[in-house]
Design an enzyme around this catalytic site. Sequence first.
Site, mmCIF file in Angstrom:
data_model
loop_
_atom_site.group_PDB
_atom_site.id
_atom_site.type_symbol
_atom_site.label_atom_id
_atom_site.label_comp_id
_atom_site.label_asym_id
_atom_site.label_seq_id
_atom_site.Cartn_x
_atom_site.Cartn_y
_atom_site.Cartn_z
ATOM 1 N N ARG A 223 21.784 -14.081 -25.802
ATOM 2 C CA ARG A 223 20.747 -14.636 -26.662
ATOM 3 C C ARG A 223 21.171 -16.028 -27.120
ATOM 4 N NH1 ARG A 223 17.740 -11.579 -24.835
ATOM 5 N NH2 ARG A 223 16.481 -9.977 -25.830
ATOM 6 N N HIS A 271 15.641 -18.112 -19.074
ATOM 7 C CA HIS A 271 15.686 -16.685 -19.450
ATOM 8 C C HIS A 271 15.250 -15.792 -18.274
ATOM 9 C CE1 HIS A 271 15.437 -13.785 -23.120
ATOM 10 N NE2 HIS A 271 15.682 -13.091 -22.012
HETATM 11 P P1 NDP Z 1 24.212 -2.590 -24.792
HETATM 12 O O1 NDP Z 1 23.680 -2.157 -26.106
HETATM 13 O O2 NDP Z 1 24.261 -1.595 -23.684
HETATM 14 O O3 NDP Z 1 25.687 -3.152 -24.954
HETATM 15 C C1 NDP Z 1 26.105 -3.939 -25.994
HETATM 16 C C2 NDP Z 1 27.628 -3.983 -25.980
HETATM 17 O O4 NDP Z 1 28.058 -4.971 -26.907
HETATM 18 C C3 NDP Z 1 28.239 -2.638 -26.382
HETATM 19 O O5 NDP Z 1 29.253 -2.301 -25.490
HETATM 20 C C4 NDP Z 1 28.768 -2.928 -27.786
HETATM 21 O O6 NDP Z 1 29.944 -2.221 -28.143
HETATM 22 C C5 NDP Z 1 29.074 -4.398 -27.708
HETATM 23 N N1 NDP Z 1 29.046 -4.991 -29.052
HETATM 24 C C6 NDP Z 1 28.071 -4.903 -29.986
HETATM 25 N N2 NDP Z 1 28.415 -5.560 -31.110
HETATM 26 C C7 NDP Z 1 29.639 -6.070 -30.878
HETATM 27 C C8 NDP Z 1 30.539 -6.819 -31.643
HETATM 28 N N3 NDP Z 1 30.258 -7.183 -32.915
HETATM 29 N N4 NDP Z 1 31.726 -7.160 -31.111
HETATM 30 C C9 NDP Z 1 32.055 -6.786 -29.855
HETATM 31 N N5 NDP Z 1 31.241 -6.051 -29.053
HETATM 32 C C10 NDP Z 1 30.050 -5.706 -29.561
HETATM 33 O O7 NDP Z 1 23.378 -3.879 -24.356
HETATM 34 P P2 NDP Z 1 23.052 -4.390 -22.889
HETATM 35 O O8 NDP Z 1 24.324 -4.495 -22.135
HETATM 36 O O9 NDP Z 1 21.952 -3.601 -22.288
HETATM 37 O O10 NDP Z 1 22.440 -5.843 -23.200
HETATM 38 C C11 NDP Z 1 23.196 -6.829 -23.857
HETATM 39 C C12 NDP Z 1 22.283 -7.990 -24.258
HETATM 40 O O11 NDP Z 1 21.907 -8.742 -23.109
HETATM 41 C C13 NDP Z 1 20.939 -7.592 -24.873
HETATM 42 O O12 NDP Z 1 21.069 -7.266 -26.232
HETATM 43 C C14 NDP Z 1 20.094 -8.832 -24.645
HETATM 44 O O13 NDP Z 1 20.178 -9.685 -25.768
HETATM 45 C C15 NDP Z 1 20.750 -9.511 -23.441
HETATM 46 N N6 NDP Z 1 19.840 -9.538 -22.293
HETATM 47 C C16 NDP Z 1 19.534 -10.754 -21.715
HETATM 48 C C17 NDP Z 1 18.704 -10.803 -20.629
HETATM 49 C C18 NDP Z 1 18.404 -12.080 -19.918
HETATM 50 O O14 NDP Z 1 17.560 -12.104 -19.018
HETATM 51 N N7 NDP Z 1 19.065 -13.180 -20.232
HETATM 52 C C19 NDP Z 1 18.096 -9.593 -20.077
HETATM 53 C C20 NDP Z 1 18.513 -8.383 -20.712
HETATM 54 C C21 NDP Z 1 19.355 -8.371 -21.791
HETATM 55 P P3 NDP Z 1 30.004 -0.616 -28.356
HETATM 56 O O15 NDP Z 1 30.314 -0.059 -26.976
HETATM 57 O O16 NDP Z 1 31.112 -0.410 -29.304
HETATM 58 O O17 NDP Z 1 28.678 -0.183 -28.884
HETATM 59 C C1 OXD Z 2 15.911 -9.296 -22.666
HETATM 60 C C2 OXD Z 2 15.149 -8.818 -21.530
HETATM 61 O O1 OXD Z 2 16.260 -8.497 -23.541
HETATM 62 O O2 OXD Z 2 14.648 -9.654 -20.765
HETATM 63 O O3 OXD Z 2 16.200 -10.501 -22.697
HETATM 64 O O4 OXD Z 2 15.073 -7.610 -21.352
#
Ligand code: NDP
Ligand code: OXD
Length: 308
Positions: A223, A271
Amino acid sequence: MTLLFVSAADHAQDWRDALARQLPDLPIRLWPDIGDSADIRYALVWKPPPGLLATLPSLEVIFSLGAGVDALLADPTLPDRPLVRMVEPVMTETMTEFVALSVLRRHRGIEVYAEQQRAGVWRPHGYKPARERTVGVMGLGVLGSDAARALSALRFDVLGWNRSPKEIPGVTSHHGATGLATFLARTEILVCLLPLTAETRHILNRDTFARLPQGAYVINVARGGHLVEADLLEAIDRGHLAGAALDVFETEPLPADHPFWTHPAITITPHIAAITPLEPAAGQVAEGIRRHRQGLPLRNLVDRARGY
Ligand code: NDP
Ligand code: OXD
């Protein structure tokens, strides 16, 4: 049992057709044609107008069209209903492709050769093998862990950093505040795949960059709110960071006069790192609705207290 579809970024008719193929008995309304708001039990949304969902008195489940739900959770009026985020295998695969592409471009110096081509220059540069290049992935969730595995399969030296401890074969994992310093000190290419929460907002900042080795490169596919834009520009312009590949921005679309557009060390994409494929994604939503109707537990629920 009507579903309301709300997104200015997606093709509403295509989504209606895809959902109708999966759940022919589900009445679907396309925002802003809500009709009688008391009919709406399900909302499928991407960045709905703040306050809109609070006007739906019979709402039972909110489905997010995106994997990240930060924009939804930023609405203080968001009803306290189960919130299901998008987790879909093709989306994960396309994110991993994009991360691998961005890492490999940097690793093999493709930007340099592209610039040389424009200048008509034939000049090979030195190379070090992937096993000697350290890539650090922040956030080892659905997307980060898949990307980390793929980078390890490409023989990179892969580090991970996560909130809780995580074991992934081929990945050296660190966690928590104490693990961050060790992780950053070795990371030559940093990939951000964290969710945007109060804890992670602006985590890509001056201090973080200063802890990376000289010449490190930043890839942000999570993000825009993770990044302090001015700190990135400063770290690149004083030569500490080599550059960045950015897919997400604080303001999207990126404003036309933004300095990132013309910065020679910054690569911009709009994005598109992960692609949400219509039919399988509609299938995920339909499956969620079926489970809800049958009284089964919903999958991929967001934990609001954690913020992701
Ligand atoms: P998940 O919820 O599966 O994973 C998030 C991970 O981040 C978890 O392993 C979590 O740890 C870790 N985490 C959360 N908070 C912290 C912190 N404070 N410090 C360290 N680690 C932390 O999310 P996804 O992998 O599915 O997606 C990640 C992000 O990717 C989404 O939130 C979205 O913003 C972005 N995204 C971007 C896209 C794009 O096209 N550019 C498309 C899709 C998603 P824990 O295992 O302990 O919970
Ligand atoms: C996001 C998506 O979360 O595209 O960015 O799913």
